[in-house]
Enzyme design. Sequence first.
Site, PDB file in Angstrom:
ATOM      1  N   ARG A  45      -2.554   5.834   0.715  1.00  0.00           N
ATOM      2  CA  ARG A  45      -2.068   5.536  -0.640  1.00  0.00           C
ATOM      3  C   ARG A  45      -2.737   4.295  -1.217  1.00  0.00           C
ATOM      4  O   ARG A  45      -3.064   4.271  -2.414  1.00  0.00           O
ATOM      5  CB  ARG A  45      -0.545   5.370  -0.634  1.00  0.00           C
ATOM      6  N   HIS A  49      -4.636   4.229  -4.659  1.00  0.00           N
ATOM      7  CA  HIS A  49      -4.212   3.366  -5.764  1.00  0.00           C
ATOM      8  C   HIS A  49      -5.275   2.336  -6.143  1.00  0.00           C
ATOM      9  O   HIS A  49      -5.373   1.946  -7.307  1.00  0.00           O
ATOM     10  CB  HIS A  49      -2.879   2.687  -5.426  1.00  0.00           C
ATOM     11  N   TRP A 188      13.665  13.864   4.108  1.00  0.00           N
ATOM     12  CA  TRP A 188      14.261  13.456   5.378  1.00  0.00           C
ATOM     13  C   TRP A 188      13.727  14.371   6.476  1.00  0.00           C
ATOM     14  O   TRP A 188      13.502  13.952   7.586  1.00  0.00           O
ATOM     15  CB  TRP A 188      15.788  13.579   5.311  1.00  0.00           C
TER      16      TRP A 188
END
Length: 289
Positions: A45, A49, A188
């Site tokens: 990530r 980004h 989850w």
Amino acid sequence: GLNVAIPNKSKSIKDYQNVYNDIAEKIREEDEFDNYIGYGPILVRIAWHSSGTFDKNNMTGGSFGGTMRFKKEINDPSNAGLKQADEFLAPIYKKHSWISHGDLYTLAGVTAVQEAQGPKIPWRPGRVDQPENTTPENGRLPDATGDSSYVRNYFGRFGFNDTEIVALIGAHCLGKTHLENSGFEGPWGAASNVFSNEFFVNLLNENWKLQKNAAGNEQYDSPKGYMMLPADFALRQDNKFLKLVKAYANDQDLFFNDFAKAYVKLLESGIHFPADQKPFIFKTLDEQE
Ligand code: HEM
Ligand SMILES: CCN(CC)c1nc(N)c2ccccc2n1
């Protein structure tokens, strides 16, 4: 303006493989992070980004300047949670301070994908750290509540086509959302650190229900405890995107090939590399045993 890569002539693939190995060994060592998901997903990530600020309309942003190292960028609300990735990389930078931050952030993303059993990601060094005043303004990263036209338009800013867009979002096979970071929670059930086409399989096959989460934001939840952001679900709501989702759900090799190409294009957005600069393809730790 266009950023011209300046490869470090004194460094060879061996030197970069050493950096790769240090990152890969640290991922293995610190395996308990985020309930045993590990650091891989947030390294993917932070690479995305640091590249995702690129805007082809004015040739600003992108991974070249390594400006994610500055408070203004790492404190962008869109980057919530990524300080942990930056801190993970600090000792790697300390040991290999000859590398630029732009090269380090993107190399970390390459290492994380490959060590998660994902495809090989060819990578070229030569990004040059730029001063703080070149840091792009906050707000250039995408909104998770966007629909399919928002998603297509957003990635149009990089010049990405539908194949590249759908393939890239397949990186959501890794990791999870965290209410305290983005206002979205879960999954989850399946939060994973193994790179696969599972995101597309779930997107197609699960029984999704739109509901409000604890932060009051709408997200899609499945009985198995999986989740999809509205922007994830948007890939089912557009015929051209849906065709690609089905292709990847049924052919993991096709997804791997398309993802690798799109991820290289993302990590190199806005950068001109010398025509004769061949990319490096790193060995995984397992391949060096
Ligand atoms: C429409 C485009 C996208 C949107 C709206 C989006 C949004 C998000 C959000 C909201 C999160 C959760 C952050 C948190 O709560 O910790 C997330 C996580 C993540 N994103 Fe994306 N994303 C997009 C595209 C991408 C792309 C192109 C990549 C990489 C190629 C990517 C890789 C990841 C990964 C690996 C995680 C998990 C991080 C973790 O486990 O902490 N995403 N994304
Ligand atoms: C495919 C189910 N998973 C975990 C493997 C999943 N699903 C998502 N929709 C997701 C969205 C953003 C970040 C991580 C994500 N992970």
